[in-house]
Motif scaffolding. Sequence first.
Motif, short mmCIF file in Angstrom:
data_model
loop_
_atom_site.label_atom_id
_atom_site.label_comp_id
_atom_site.label_asym_id
_atom_site.label_seq_id
_atom_site.Cartn_x
_atom_site.Cartn_y
_atom_site.Cartn_z
N LEU A 1 0.82 -1.22 0.00
CA LEU A 1 0.00 0.00 0.00
C LEU A 1 0.85 1.27 0.00
CD1 LEU A 1 -2.85 -1.01 2.48
CD2 LEU A 1 -3.03 -0.67 0.01
N LEU B 1 -4.66 2.53 10.57
CA LEU B 1 -4.52 3.78 11.33
C LEU B 1 -4.30 3.52 12.81
CD1 LEU B 1 -7.30 5.82 9.49
CD2 LEU B 1 -4.83 5.94 9.12
N LEU C 1 -5.36 -2.37 -3.19
CA LEU C 1 -6.09 -2.71 -1.98
C LEU C 1 -6.39 -4.21 -1.93
CD1 LEU C 1 -7.55 -1.81 0.58
CD2 LEU C 1 -9.55 -1.28 -0.80
N PHE D 1 -9.76 -4.04 8.49
CA PHE D 1 -8.49 -3.86 7.76
C PHE D 1 -8.17 -2.36 7.61
CE2 PHE D 1 -6.17 -3.29 3.74
CZ PHE D 1 -5.05 -4.05 4.02
N PHE E 1 -3.06 4.47 -2.40
CA PHE E 1 -4.45 4.91 -2.40
C PHE E 1 -4.65 6.10 -3.33
CE2 PHE E 1 -5.03 2.35 1.44
CZ PHE E 1 -6.33 1.90 1.28
N ILE F 1 -7.69 10.74 4.26
CA ILE F 1 -6.57 10.39 5.14
C ILE F 1 -5.71 9.27 4.55
CG2 ILE F 1 -5.99 9.47 7.43
CD1 ILE F 1 -8.57 10.96 8.43
N LEU F 2 -6.35 8.18 4.12
CA LEU F 2 -5.55 7.07 3.59
C LEU F 2 -4.76 7.48 2.34
CD1 LEU F 2 -7.86 3.95 4.18
CD2 LEU F 2 -5.87 4.71 5.48
N ALA G 1 -3.17 -6.06 -1.06
CA ALA G 1 -2.78 -5.84 0.33
C ALA G 1 -3.67 -6.62 1.29
CB ALA G 1 -2.83 -4.35 0.65
N ILE H 1 -11.73 9.20 6.26
CA ILE H 1 -10.60 8.27 6.30
C ILE H 1 -10.32 7.70 4.91
CG2 ILE H 1 -9.95 5.94 7.08
CD1 ILE H 1 -11.22 6.72 9.83
N ILE H 2 -11.40 7.25 4.24
CA ILE H 2 -11.24 6.61 2.93
C ILE H 2 -10.80 7.63 1.88
CG2 ILE H 2 -12.41 5.31 1.10
CD1 ILE H 2 -12.24 3.71 3.68
N GLU H 3 -11.45 8.80 1.88
CA GLU H 3 -11.26 9.75 0.77
C GLU H 3 -10.05 10.67 0.95
OE1 GLU H 3 -15.05 11.68 0.74
OE2 GLU H 3 -16.07 9.95 -0.16
N TYR I 1 -19.24 4.19 2.72
CA TYR I 1 -18.30 3.08 2.51
C TYR I 1 -18.56 1.91 3.46
CZ TYR I 1 -15.83 6.54 -0.20
OH TYR I 1 -15.50 7.49 -1.14
N LEU J 1 -1.63 9.13 3.52
CA LEU J 1 -0.66 8.33 4.28
C LEU J 1 -0.14 7.11 3.52
CD1 LEU J 1 -2.29 8.31 7.85
CD2 LEU J 1 -0.49 9.81 6.98
N TYR J 2 -0.92 6.63 2.56
CA TYR J 2 -0.55 5.42 1.82
C TYR J 2 -0.54 5.75 0.33
CZ TYR J 2 -1.16 2.78 6.15
OH TYR J 2 -1.04 2.30 7.43
#
Lengths: 384, 54
Positions: A86, B53, A146, B48, A135, A127-128, A149, A123-125, B12, A131-132
């Motif tokens: 990721l 986080l 995804l 997951f 994504f 933050i990730l 992983a 988080i999905i749209e 989601y 950080l990754y």
Amino acid sequence: MTDAVSLTNERNQMFRDLFSGKTPKRVPVSNPATQDFAIQYAGLDLVESQWDLTKLEPVYDKFCQDFKTDTYPGGSIRIPSHYQLLGSTPIIMSSSGFMQHPEVVGLLAEEYDQFIASPYDCIIETILPRLYTEFNGQPGKVAMALAKAMRAHSDDMAYLGTIRAKMNAKYGFATMGAALTEAPFDFMADFLRSFKGISGDVRRYPDKVSAACEAVLPLMVKKGTLPNPSMLGYTFIPLHMAPYLRDKDFAALYWPTFKKLIETLAEMGQTVQLFVENDWMRYLDYLYELPENTIMRFEYGDPKLVKEKLGNKHIISGFYPITLLQTGTKQQCVDKAKELLDILAPGGRYWWQADKSIINLEANGPVVENLKAVLEYVYENGVY
Amino acid sequence: MLGGEETMDSKYYLTWEEYLTEHPELEGKSTQAIASKIQKYEDAMFTFIMDLLL
């Protein structure tokens, strides 16, 4: 019934007794050394062994055989494969093979309102992808990364689960499920705003911090819930930020959602184990308010004061300084174990664990022999 | 299903009831068997994602 099954039953009963506030047959003992330690103890390469998990079964077999413990030792949630797939920046492997967590910022201060409106969507749209690295990019590429992983993580966890089951069957360890979650404030600090960021937010935007903790609370409850909540098993919650807060900020921003989290899990019948990191002595009156038989593993502080203030309601653990295993003689290490047994064991509600986990193993250092001596001492002398 | 999802309010994460609303073709089929499997993977993905986080 085999000896191992009989031992598992006996150990499970000890933990049922402990977690329900009854005095168990003896003080349960957990080896504080980790999978990293076990790999080094077996003389294997840390990087290679974490990528090629087939090397770990003999590692765990030797580890379980050589160190007394009532619970399966080691374990890890930081297996490198899915982080690599990721493009992780918050969890990375160092050149020596240890998984590290550098300071990162996944959420900008100006994004608090977006987070508060829907934490999981944010988080999905937002933050990730920050950080990754995988994504980011074309939706098809993100989906493929995804999928790879998650498959890698699933395979790794299944393999480690198989080893765990074999060791439990061979050595008769207690069989406890565990979930992991965080206090809402710590979650906001850890990967989202960072230590530095949240420290400034407490002064600049306390209302936003409070609202974000409230908004993320349902996710923390869900993350901390085992599929079948039961007394034999626990939700593990490492506590980070409270010792760095002023009392009034703790009371206003940390405590309310943390308390709700623990109370909600307890109402579901879930035992909770807090890893009380750093020094919480000024918060003992708060901790007393938590549901009865909350497990509290302390890093630093005064064991006598904790026993006096919390020991009649909660289950106390920790305090044993792993640094002593590196710096002390065998006798000094055993004496420290005796001192803590004398303070914390009377009346029950005591689980022997160290103040933190042991990760690194210095070749030819004293830790192995000192740790063996301490575990053996508590195992043999913690009888009620 | 784990606790807490009723107040997650996210596009989601779908509860089984929300999923069924979006997939009316499943109405009247063996929904109990389907529901447990769909929900299992919804929860697995949630765990997951959150573990990334923690």
